[in-house]
Design an enzyme around this catalytic site. Structure first.
Site, PDB file in Angstrom:
ATOM      1  CG  ASP A 128      -1.842   1.135   1.466  1.00  0.00           C
ATOM      2  OD1 ASP A 128      -2.159   1.374  -0.116  1.00  0.00           O
ATOM      3  OD2 ASP A 128      -2.407   2.041   1.942  1.00  0.00           O
ATOM      4  CG  HIS A 131      -0.658   4.161  -5.382  1.00  0.00           C
ATOM      5  ND1 HIS A 131      -1.829   5.349  -4.924  1.00  0.00           N
ATOM      6  CD2 HIS A 131      -0.955   3.452  -4.813  1.00  0.00           C
ATOM      7  CE1 HIS A 131      -2.676   4.646  -3.919  1.00  0.00           C
ATOM      8  NE2 HIS A 131      -1.637   3.874  -3.636  1.00  0.00           N
TER       9      HIS A 131
HETATM   10  N1  SAH Z   1      -2.033   2.160   4.475  1.00  0.00           N
HETATM   11  C1  SAH Z   1      -2.251   3.370   4.860  1.00  0.00           C
HETATM   12  C2  SAH Z   1      -1.749   4.431   3.821  1.00  0.00           C
HETATM   13  C3  SAH Z   1      -0.467   4.368   2.833  1.00  0.00           C
HETATM   14  S1  SAH Z   1      -0.751   5.674   2.012  1.00  0.00           S
HETATM   15  C4  SAH Z   1      -3.285   3.103   5.629  1.00  0.00           C
HETATM   16  O1  SAH Z   1      -3.820   2.451   6.444  1.00  0.00           O
HETATM   17  O2  SAH Z   1      -4.118   4.771   6.025  1.00  0.00           O
HETATM   18  C5  SAH Z   1       1.201   4.971   0.926  1.00  0.00           C
HETATM   19  C6  SAH Z   1       2.475   5.484   1.415  1.00  0.00           C
HETATM   20  O3  SAH Z   1       3.324   5.173   1.645  1.00  0.00           O
HETATM   21  C7  SAH Z   1       2.794   7.132   2.590  1.00  0.00           C
HETATM   22  O4  SAH Z   1       2.807   7.173   3.437  1.00  0.00           O
HETATM   23  C8  SAH Z   1       4.542   7.317   1.944  1.00  0.00           C
HETATM   24  O5  SAH Z   1       5.709   7.742   2.263  1.00  0.00           O
HETATM   25  C9  SAH Z   1       4.656   5.978   1.620  1.00  0.00           C
HETATM   26  N2  SAH Z   1       5.753   5.075   0.436  1.00  0.00           N
HETATM   27  C10 SAH Z   1       5.558   5.500  -0.505  1.00  0.00           C
HETATM   28  N3  SAH Z   1       6.739   5.025  -1.361  1.00  0.00           N
HETATM   29  C11 SAH Z   1       7.365   4.790  -0.329  1.00  0.00           C
HETATM   30  C12 SAH Z   1       9.000   3.541  -0.745  1.00  0.00           C
HETATM   31  N4  SAH Z   1       9.319   3.399  -1.356  1.00  0.00           N
HETATM   32  N5  SAH Z   1       9.175   3.325   1.093  1.00  0.00           N
HETATM   33  C13 SAH Z   1       8.740   3.572   1.856  1.00  0.00           C
HETATM   34  N6  SAH Z   1       7.616   4.073   1.995  1.00  0.00           N
HETATM   35  C14 SAH Z   1       7.279   4.864   1.164  1.00  0.00           C
HETATM   36 MG    MG Z   2      -3.615   2.792  -0.352  1.00  0.00          MG
END
Ligand code: SAH
Ligand code: MG
Length: 195
Positions: A128, A131
């Site tokens: 998650d 994207h």
């Molecule tokens: N699971 C959370 C939502 C996640 S949002 C919920 O339940 O609300 C996506 C997250 O992924 C963001 O906080 C972002 O900082 C993180 N993210 C994006 N790319 C990443 C990477 N390469 N390594 C670590 N974290 C990452």
């Molecule tokens: Mg999500």
């Protein structure tokens, strides 16, 4: 249940909890994308009942859509001193509020980098994170081999219809199916596979 800022529907949270309970005997759950801890705390509540651990990885600088001026920018997560998004403080506050939850291991770092030295095998991997195709693909390719046989692989933000949402997670899901993972269950945009 604590009301935590985040992107998971109640139905998705419940389904992910149920799925984790099916595979917890195989190992811990690791999620990529902690944000403020919503999915993390949902996993942790059920993991606590079976003495399970929740590893959660996030660099805490936010994904593309969380940045200043983007669709999901949130002022509460903007760190004035650092002049950037920083979701650590809100995560920390949320964790403080549930003192009985002691089975979360927050990992502050880039999932790509962490994966290079990660060895603990997993009962469940929940993807998650960002994207973009490159990032979602890395999250799958770098971590998939750590899932135990019959374990679970779950994706969030799966949209078959491009008018409803970005296609990168869906494309990566299709790669997982080509690799032999089979869809086991689904609710809203959360899809769970096993192999
Ligand atoms: N699971 C959370 C939502 C996640 S949002 C919920 O339940 O609300 C996506 C997250 O992924 C963001 O906080 C972002 O900082 C993180 N993210 C994006 N790319 C990443 C990477 N390469 N390594 C670590 N974290 C990452
Ligand atoms: Mg999500």
């Amino acid at each position: 249940m604590l009301d935590v800022k985040g992107f998971l529907s109640d139905k998705e949270a419940k389904k992910l909890q149920e799925l984790f309970l099916n595979v917890h005997h195989l190992g811990a759950v690791l999620e990529i994308g902690t944000y403020c801890g919503k999915s993390t705390l949902n996993f942790a509540h059920v993991a606590k009942e079976i003495n399970g651990l929740v590893y959660t990885v996030d660099h805490h600088i936010g994904s593309e859509e969380h940045q200043l001026g983007e669709e999901y920018f949130d002022q509460e997560n903007f760190d004035e001193a650092l002049n950037r998004v920083n979701t650590v403080p809100l995560l920390q506050k949320n964790l403080e509020e549930v003192k009985e939850i002691t089975n979360i291991i927050p990992i502050i770092g880039d999932a790509n980098t962490i994966s290079q030295s990660w060895q603990t095998r997993l009962g469940m991997l929940f993807i998650d994170g960002s994207h973009s195709f490159e990032s979602a693909n890395n999250d799958y390719e770098n971590w998939k081999h750590l899932i135990e046989k019959h374990g679970a692989l779950a994706f969030h933000d799966i949209y078959e219809d491009p008018s409803k949402g970005g296609q990168a997670p869906y494309k990566v899901l299709q790669k997982a199916i080509d690799d032999g993972f089979k869809i086991f269950d689904r609710v809203d945009t959360a899809v769970c596979l096993t192999y």
